[in-house]
Design a protein around this motif. Structure first.
Motif, PDB file in Angstrom:
ATOM      1  N   LEU A 263     -13.099   4.360  -6.355  1.00  0.00           N
ATOM      2  CA  LEU A 263     -12.261   3.165  -6.411  1.00  0.00           C
ATOM      3  C   LEU A 263     -12.014   2.859  -7.873  1.00  0.00           C
ATOM      4  O   LEU A 263     -12.942   2.508  -8.609  1.00  0.00           O
ATOM      5  N   TRP A 264     -10.776   3.015  -8.291  1.00  0.00           N
ATOM      6  CA  TRP A 264     -10.349   2.753  -9.672  1.00  0.00           C
ATOM      7  C   TRP A 264      -9.760   1.345  -9.727  1.00  0.00           C
ATOM      8  O   TRP A 264      -8.953   0.964  -8.868  1.00  0.00           O
TER       9      TRP A 264
ATOM     10  N   VAL B 192      -2.015  -1.184  -4.058  1.00  0.00           N
ATOM     11  CA  VAL B 192      -3.045  -0.206  -3.738  1.00  0.00           C
ATOM     12  C   VAL B 192      -2.392   1.153  -3.509  1.00  0.00           C
ATOM     13  O   VAL B 192      -1.424   1.257  -2.748  1.00  0.00           O
ATOM     14  N   VAL B 193      -2.918   2.180  -4.180  1.00  0.00           N
ATOM     15  CA  VAL B 193      -2.527   3.569  -3.916  1.00  0.00           C
ATOM     16  C   VAL B 193      -3.766   4.265  -3.374  1.00  0.00           C
ATOM     17  O   VAL B 193      -4.829   4.248  -4.015  1.00  0.00           O
TER      18      VAL B 193
ATOM     19  N   ARG C 271      -3.117  -2.323  -8.656  1.00  0.00           N
ATOM     20  CA  ARG C 271      -4.389  -3.028  -8.844  1.00  0.00           C
ATOM     21  C   ARG C 271      -5.552  -2.097  -8.584  1.00  0.00           C
ATOM     22  O   ARG C 271      -6.539  -2.098  -9.330  1.00  0.00           O
ATOM     23  N   PHE C 272      -5.467  -1.270  -7.518  1.00  0.00           N
ATOM     24  CA  PHE C 272      -6.527  -0.342  -7.164  1.00  0.00           C
ATOM     25  C   PHE C 272      -5.954   1.021  -6.818  1.00  0.00           C
ATOM     26  O   PHE C 272      -4.857   1.124  -6.261  1.00  0.00           O
ATOM     27  N   VAL C 273      -6.730   2.061  -7.130  1.00  0.00           N
ATOM     28  CA  VAL C 273      -6.467   3.424  -6.666  1.00  0.00           C
ATOM     29  C   VAL C 273      -7.752   3.923  -6.010  1.00  0.00           C
ATOM     30  O   VAL C 273      -8.842   3.789  -6.581  1.00  0.00           O
ATOM     31  N   SER C 274      -7.619   4.501  -4.815  1.00  0.00           N
ATOM     32  CA  SER C 274      -8.768   5.114  -4.147  1.00  0.00           C
ATOM     33  C   SER C 274      -8.317   6.439  -3.566  1.00  0.00           C
ATOM     34  O   SER C 274      -7.370   6.480  -2.780  1.00  0.00           O
ATOM     35  N   MET C 275      -8.977   7.523  -3.967  1.00  0.00           N
ATOM     36  CA  MET C 275      -8.594   8.849  -3.496  1.00  0.00           C
ATOM     37  C   MET C 275      -9.815   9.706  -3.208  1.00  0.00           C
ATOM     38  O   MET C 275     -10.878   9.527  -3.820  1.00  0.00           O
TER      39      MET C 275
ATOM     40  N   PHE D  10       0.837  -1.194   0.000  1.00  0.00           N
ATOM     41  CA  PHE D  10       0.000   0.000   0.000  1.00  0.00           C
ATOM     42  C   PHE D  10       0.876   1.249   0.000  1.00  0.00           C
ATOM     43  O   PHE D  10       1.882   1.304   0.711  1.00  0.00           O
ATOM     44  N   LEU D  11       0.436   2.263  -0.761  1.00  0.00           N
ATOM     45  CA  LEU D  11       1.128   3.547  -0.797  1.00  0.00           C
ATOM     46  C   LEU D  11       0.134   4.682  -0.602  1.00  0.00           C
ATOM     47  O   LEU D  11      -0.876   4.748  -1.306  1.00  0.00           O
TER      48      LEU D  11
END
Length: 526
Positions: A294-295, A203-204, A238-242, A63-64
């Motif tokens: 959630l991308w 995951v970012v 795999r996923f980006v959530s911002m 995770f980042l």
């Protein structure tokens, strides 16, 4: 989350991150409850794609948070992993060290927030400190990196974020807001160098700064949140959530490309939209609301939307985000719009001017209070009030052919507030020829007669007109594009909502909805 892990801050007061003050409306600390909602959404998607597997029980997932402030995302992720990995790694200290050194990474946006994030994650401002819960780091920063980054100046602006050199080319003792994550054209290699090895994040997640304060001045400051999102996509996790302002859905200077990517790319799997930002961040008002998404790198399809308004959550399954060039947030509004567009009429855009219709800025000073030879009326805002001054005709170099035509002036900005019903637009002015205006107005023209201009003005005041504008107007500014869905009419009558509802077959439930959203508007009297 208090029952997830024995890993706790013993003897300490209740969660400080739930009451920490925000830096500003554009650098908002994320409440722990909000961060956990985002993590729940992520976990649900992971389980759905991995036969019910628990992401928090996977010791290989990384995770980042590329824009960490309080460290709340890193801390809550760590808490969940430490609980979820108990059966795989029974020893608590070994488990803590694995999570903190191998799975959870962050980039501070300032020196101060990096220290705060380390304190949240490691229980110490230094990862190697006496009170740090991590025992395997050999560097004070641990996995929360921060070093002052420099802007890359090209033609007096930063090539990465657009910051003006005149404001942000600063001495070391002053913050320059050159955020490391968005100041690199080779982000993969940059992160490898930051963290000392080949990095591939699964995951970012984070809450980036929203705009570059001072970038253009006042309300026109340059948005930068989309740069963090786009850079996160470049990492191909795999996923980006911002968390970002919802205004990207329908407006924002310089956001057209970003909006198209988000709406048409097919990778936004979930979108949670708060129409009032205070529902997400108590005490914080961000015009147009706030959202998190959630991308999904591996998805290409519709999006599940959750809209939160007045404390009520509404779910819309499988929305096609790319149906239009902007996103219509409410399903009932979408059905009304489709009824109007079904007529396939031309838009009033052909009549609406662009910004600064006569080339006269809002702060224009070269005007007179009294008419002089060769001058014409100038509609402007003077000391916060509508006024009419006079300006020399020969100073008008833009759209000069419309000076001597009947026109309707409409305010370029109108602050509707956050409560319903809204007025949406400021009152119009039917301007007799000759006349011009400052940047405070857009011009709707030409009309052959006063009667035609007044016919348009009656249309402008209808609830349906302003409702259609509201679907594209998410902040106080109503630029030309916000009128795209308003159809042309014949300017030979006084328009009323009753006539329009009948024409477009708007039913009683839809009328009630429109009238709950848009309040009546009287003629300006000018």
């Amino acid at each position: 989350m208090s029952d997830l892990a024995p890993f706790t801050l013993k003897g300490r007061n209740p969660d400080v991150l739930s009451c920490i003050a925000n830096l500003s409306n554009d650098e908002v600390f994320t409440p722990p409850e909000f961060a956990n909602r985002m993590l729940d959404t992520l976990a649900e998607a992971w389980a759905a794609d991995n036969d019910g597997a628990d992401i928090w029980a996977d010791s290989s997932v990384t995770f980042l948070d590329p824009c960490t402030k309080s460290g709340v995302f890193l801390r809550e992720i760590a808490k969940r992993l430490i609980a979820g990995l108990e059966s795989e790694v029974p020893d608590l200290q070994e488990r803590v060290d694995h999570v903190l050194t191998k799975q959870v990474f962050g980039i501070g946006i300032t020196q101060l927030t990096a220290l705060l994030a380390r304190r949240s994650l490691y229980c110490s401002k230094n990862a190697t400190g006496e009170h740090s819960v991590a025992k395997s780091f050999d560097d004070d920063a641990g996995n929360v990196w921060f070093e002052r980054t420099k802007h890359k100046w090209e033609k007096e602006r930063c090539k990465f974020c657009g910051a003006p050199k005149s404001l942000f080319d600063r001495e070391l003792e002053f913050e320059n807001y050159a955020y490391a994550f968005i100041h690199s054209s080779k982000i993969d290699a940059h992160l490898d160098a930051l963290f000392g090895g080949k990095m591939q994040f699964d995951v970012v997640i984070g809450n980036p700064p929203y705009q570059m304060t001072g970038g253009a001045g006042g309300s026109s400051d340059s948005s930068i949140y989309h740069l963090f999102v786009e850079q996160a996509f470049n990492l191909q996790p795999r996923f980006v959530s911002m968390v970002i302002p919802s205004r990207w859905m329908a407006g924002g200077r310089g956001l057209a490309g970003f909006r198209e990517q988000m709406l048409s790319g097919g990778h936004v799997r979930g979108l949670t939209d708060y129409t009032d930002s205070a529902a997400a961040f108590p005490g914080v008002q961000i015009k147009g609301g706030i959202c998190f998404f959630l991308w999904d790198r591996d998805q290409a399809g519709p999006c599940n939307l959750t809209r939160i308004s007045d404390g009520i959550e509404t779910e819309q399954k499988s929305r096609d985000l790319g149906e239009f060039d902007v996103f219509v947030r409410e399903e009932r509004a979408l059905e009304i719009l489709k009824k109007v567009l079904k007529k396939e009429e031309d838009s009033i855009l052909s009549l609406v001017s662009g910004d600064t219709p006569y080339g006269i800025a809002t702060n224009f000073k070269n005007w007179n209070e009294k008419k002089k030879s060769g001058s014409i009326p100038l509609h402007l805002i003077n000391r916060g009030k509508r006024s009419i001054g006079f300006v020399r005709r020969d100073l008008i170099k833009k759209n000069a052919t419309s000076i001597d035509r009947w026109k309707v002036l409409v305010p370029e900005a109108y602050g509707a507030g956050e409560s319903f019903p809204h007025q949406i637009l400021g009152k119009e002015i039917v301007a007799s020829p000759p006349a011009v205006c400052t940047q405070s107005y857009l011009v709707v023209s030409p009309f052959k007669t006063k009667e035609e201009a007044e016919s348009f003005a009656s249309y402008y005041r209808t609830r349906l007109f302003r409702f259609l504008v509201s679907l594209r107007k998410i902040t106080q500014h109503a630029l030309r594009s916000t009128y795209s869905w308003v159809p042309l009419q014949a300017w030979d009558q006084v328009w009323t909502d009753e006539k329009l509802y009948q024409k477009y077959e708007i039913d009683q439930d839809e009328i009630a909805y429109i009238e709950s959203m848009i309040r009546p508007m009287e003629a300006s009297g000018e």
